[in-house]
Write a protein that holds these residues in place. Structure first.
Motif, PDB file in Angstrom:
ATOM      1  N   ASN A   2      73.267 -29.701-152.988  1.00 27.78           N
ATOM      2  CA  ASN A   2      72.869 -29.497-151.589  1.00 27.78           C
ATOM      3  C   ASN A   2      72.174 -28.157-151.364  1.00 27.78           C
ATOM      4  N   MET A   3      72.719 -27.116-151.977  1.00 31.33           N
ATOM      5  CA  MET A   3      72.132 -25.790-151.737  1.00 31.33           C
ATOM      6  C   MET A   3      70.703 -25.670-152.282  1.00 31.33           C
ATOM      7  N   PRO A   4      70.451 -26.115-153.544  1.00 34.54           N
ATOM      8  CA  PRO A   4      69.055 -26.083-154.014  1.00 34.54           C
ATOM      9  C   PRO A   4      68.127 -26.958-153.173  1.00 34.54           C
ATOM     10  N   LEU A   5      68.648 -28.097-152.662  1.00 35.36           N
ATOM     11  CA  LEU A   5      67.829 -28.962-151.803  1.00 35.36           C
ATOM     12  C   LEU A   5      67.404 -28.217-150.544  1.00 35.36           C
ATOM     13  N   GLU A   6      68.364 -27.543-149.901  1.00 31.34           N
ATOM     14  CA  GLU A   6      68.051 -26.824-148.664  1.00 31.34           C
ATOM     15  C   GLU A   6      67.174 -25.597-148.924  1.00 31.34           C
ATOM     16  N   LEU A   7      67.353 -25.009-150.096  1.00 31.44           N
ATOM     17  CA  LEU A   7      66.460 -23.910-150.489  1.00 31.44           C
ATOM     18  C   LEU A   7      65.028 -24.442-150.608  1.00 31.44           C
ATOM     19  N   GLY A   8      64.896 -25.628-151.185  1.00 28.41           N
ATOM     20  CA  GLY A   8      63.579 -26.257-151.315  1.00 28.41           C
ATOM     21  C   GLY A   8      62.962 -26.566-149.959  1.00 28.41           C
ATOM     22  N   LEU A   9      63.793 -27.031-149.007  1.00 31.39           N
ATOM     23  CA  LEU A   9      63.289 -27.303-147.649  1.00 31.39           C
ATOM     24  C   LEU A   9      62.759 -26.012-147.014  1.00 31.39           C
ATOM     25  N   PHE A  10      63.502 -24.930-147.225  1.00 30.30           N
ATOM     26  CA  PHE A  10      63.121 -23.633-146.654  1.00 30.30           C
ATOM     27  C   PHE A  10      61.783 -23.167-147.261  1.00 30.30           C
ATOM     28  N   PHE A  11      61.683 -23.269-148.585  1.00 24.85           N
ATOM     29  CA  PHE A  11      60.436 -22.877-149.262  1.00 24.85           C
ATOM     30  C   PHE A  11      59.279 -23.770-148.802  1.00 24.85           C
ATOM     31  N   GLY A  12      59.582 -25.070-148.602  1.00 18.87           N
ATOM     32  CA  GLY A  12      58.557 -26.009-148.149  1.00 18.87           C
ATOM     33  C   GLY A  12      58.045 -25.661-146.762  1.00 18.87           C
ATOM     34  N   ALA A  13      58.976 -25.320-145.854  1.00 17.17           N
ATOM     35  CA  ALA A  13      58.576 -24.935-144.493  1.00 17.17           C
ATOM     36  C   ALA A  13      57.679 -23.697-144.542  1.00 17.17           C
ATOM     37  N   LYS A  14      58.044 -22.773-145.414  1.00 11.20           N
ATOM     38  CA  LYS A  14      57.254 -21.534-145.544  1.00 11.20           C
ATOM     39  C   LYS A  14      55.871 -21.832-146.132  1.00 11.20           C
ATOM     40  N   ARG A  15      55.837 -22.754-147.071  1.00 13.14           N
ATOM     41  CA  ARG A  15      54.576 -23.050-147.759  1.00 13.14           C
ATOM     42  C   ARG A  15      53.625 -23.889-146.901  1.00 13.14           C
ATOM     43  N   TYR A  16      54.180 -24.896-146.220  1.00 11.08           N
ATOM     44  CA  TYR A  16      53.319 -25.860-145.531  1.00 11.08           C
ATOM     45  C   TYR A  16      53.330 -25.735-144.001  1.00 11.08           C
ATOM     46  N   GLY A  17      54.167 -24.867-143.484  1.00 11.65           N
ATOM     47  CA  GLY A  17      54.288 -24.759-142.039  1.00 11.65           C
ATOM     48  C   GLY A  17      53.170 -23.972-141.390  1.00 11.65           C
ATOM     49  N   ASN A  18      53.276 -23.818-140.064  1.00 15.15           N
ATOM     50  CA  ASN A  18      52.278 -23.061-139.325  1.00 15.15           C
ATOM     51  C   ASN A  18      52.458 -21.552-139.578  1.00 15.15           C
ATOM     52  N   LYS A  19      51.708 -20.757-138.893  1.00 16.95           N
ATOM     53  CA  LYS A  19      51.733 -19.304-139.123  1.00 16.95           C
ATOM     54  C   LYS A  19      53.148 -18.732-138.959  1.00 16.95           C
ATOM     55  N   ASP A  20      53.830 -19.236-137.953  1.00 15.56           N
ATOM     56  CA  ASP A  20      55.189 -18.772-137.689  1.00 15.56           C
ATOM     57  C   ASP A  20      56.131 -19.114-138.853  1.00 15.56           C
ATOM     58  N   GLN A  21      56.007 -20.342-139.359  1.00 16.99           N
ATOM     59  CA  GLN A  21      56.857 -20.773-140.473  1.00 16.99           C
ATOM     60  C   GLN A  21      56.536 -19.990-141.751  1.00 16.99           C
ATOM     61  N   ARG A  22      55.289 -19.600-141.886  1.00 17.10           N
ATOM     62  CA  ARG A  22      54.900 -18.876-143.096  1.00 17.10           C
ATOM     63  C   ARG A  22      55.456 -17.459-143.131  1.00 17.10           C
ATOM     64  N   SER A  23      55.994 -17.019-141.998  1.00 19.57           N
ATOM     65  CA  SER A  23      56.587 -15.675-141.979  1.00 19.57           C
ATOM     66  C   SER A  23      58.050 -15.694-142.436  1.00 19.57           C
ATOM     67  N   LYS A  24      58.516 -16.832-142.877  1.00 21.99           N
ATOM     68  CA  LYS A  24      59.905 -16.936-143.328  1.00 21.99           C
ATOM     69  C   LYS A  24      60.176 -16.005-144.519  1.00 21.99           C
ATOM     70  N   ARG A  25      61.431 -15.532-144.575  1.00 20.48           N
ATOM     71  CA  ARG A  25      61.867 -14.681-145.679  1.00 20.48           C
ATOM     72  C   ARG A  25      63.196 -15.202-146.200  1.00 20.48           C
ATOM     73  N   ALA A  26      63.350 -15.199-147.523  1.00 23.41           N
ATOM     74  CA  ALA A  26      64.580 -15.755-148.111  1.00 23.41           C
ATOM     75  C   ALA A  26      65.255 -14.768-149.053  1.00 23.41           C
ATOM     76  N   LEU A  27      66.569 -14.813-149.034  1.00 23.15           N
ATOM     77  CA  LEU A  27      67.375 -14.089-150.020  1.00 23.15           C
ATOM     78  C   LEU A  27      68.126 -15.155-150.815  1.00 23.15           C
ATOM     79  N   VAL A  28      67.969 -15.138-152.125  1.00 28.60           N
ATOM     80  CA  VAL A  28      68.655 -16.121-152.970  1.00 28.60           C
ATOM     81  C   VAL A  28      69.747 -15.404-153.760  1.00 28.60           C
ATOM     82  N   LEU A  29      70.953 -15.941-153.641  1.00 29.29           N
ATOM     83  CA  LEU A  29      72.114 -15.346-154.309  1.00 29.29           C
ATOM     84  C   LEU A  29      72.680 -16.312-155.332  1.00 29.29           C
TER      85      LEU A  29
END
Lengths: 205, 92
Positions: A84-111
């Protein structure tokens, strides 16, 4: 139409079982102490809503994401990985990659527990800066606090070690606070815990 | 025999199609973010719980407590004297 993100909302993508709970609570405490608002799949208990749709909405609305993939390990019979966690990480990366300008400003910390363990199950993110916490709440607080302080650039936010000390004191007092309300700490919902921490941090006794 | 006709996405496309016109170019485009298909978003101004003694603004989570109200838990913490801003060594 993609929603805009909140510059203060932090999506927490982690396990929610009792073994992991001390680390989860440490992350929630640090997020609030650092001036951000924690969000996760536990924030609404509505069985009529599809879980994945709920998670997608939260991811869409959060500028920041803290992703703990330390529980990606084989379990059960036959042994299969929890993903589940890698899946949701992928969703987050996907939103950042394919989203609008606002979504592209996403920042992630991976632990993760160990710094390079992830390369054995999601080698595609090799090169990303993965932070190891060794399943230790104190070390996790240091990693999260340092990252959030960098994001906010708020000099008033204390360092990770100070927040870890505060969390230790808070934990020692949590039982007494809960007892006064006729509760055990393990009965607290995510909403209860977040409200309690916010009050604890700001009330002038 | 029943013939299935394609369903137009908008009424304007059907009428315009009959006249050989593209109705969508004849009307002013609206670019508002909200619409009937837009999901209600909870992104907005964050609610502030208060300030810590070192000046950090603490926000309230969007998740609501279920076992007590915000007011009740604040009263509990005040009564027990266990807040962060209490600097006495007794709590350590």
């Amino acid at each position: 139409m993609p929603a805009s993100t909140s510059a203060r909302d932090v999506f927490i993508n982690c396990p929610f079982d009792s073994t992991y709970k001390p680390v989860f609570w440490a992350i929630v405490f640090t997020v609030l102490r650092s001036g951000f608002s924690p969000r996760c799949a536990l924030e609404e208990d509505d069985s009529s809503e599809n879980r994945l749709a709920k998670i997608q909405t939260i991811i869409e609305e959060c500028r920041y994401g803290i992703h703990d993939i330390s529980r990606t390990e084989v379990d059960g019979d036959p042994p299969l990985p929890r993903f589940n966690m890698p899946l949701e990480l992928g969703l987050f990366f996907g939103a950042k990659r394919y989203g609008n300008k606002d979504q592209r400003s996403k920042r992630a910390l991976v632990l993760d527990r160990e710094q390079y363990r992830y390369q054995r199950f999601i080698s595609d993110i090799a090169g990303a800066d993965i932070h190891a916490h060794g399943a230790d709440p104190g070390k996790c607080i240091e990693q999260v606090a340092t990252w959030l302080r960098t994001q906010s650039r708020d000099r008033k936010i204390p360092g990770g070690r100070k927040i870890a000390e505060e969390f230790e004191v808070f934990q020692s007092q949590l039982g007494a606070i809960c007892a006064d309300r006729g509760l055990e700490p393990d009965e607290l919902t995510f909403g209860d815990f977040a409200e309690l921490v916010a009050a604890y941090l700001t009330v002038d006794p | 025999m029943v013939t299935m006709l394609p369903i137009p996405a908008r009424a304007g496309e059907l009428e315009g199609g009959k006249l050989g016109l593209n109705m969508s170019t004849m009307t002013k485009k609206h670019t508002t973010k909200s619409g009937p298909l837009a999901k209600p978003s909870r992104v907005g101004n964050p609610k502030i719980a208060g300030k810590t003694s070192d000046g950090v603004v603490v926000l309230r989570a969007k998740a609501k407590p279920t076992h007590f109200t915000a007011k009740q838990i604040r009263e509990t913490i005040q009564r027990t004297g266990l807040a962060l801003s209490d600097k006495s060594t007794a709590r350590r």
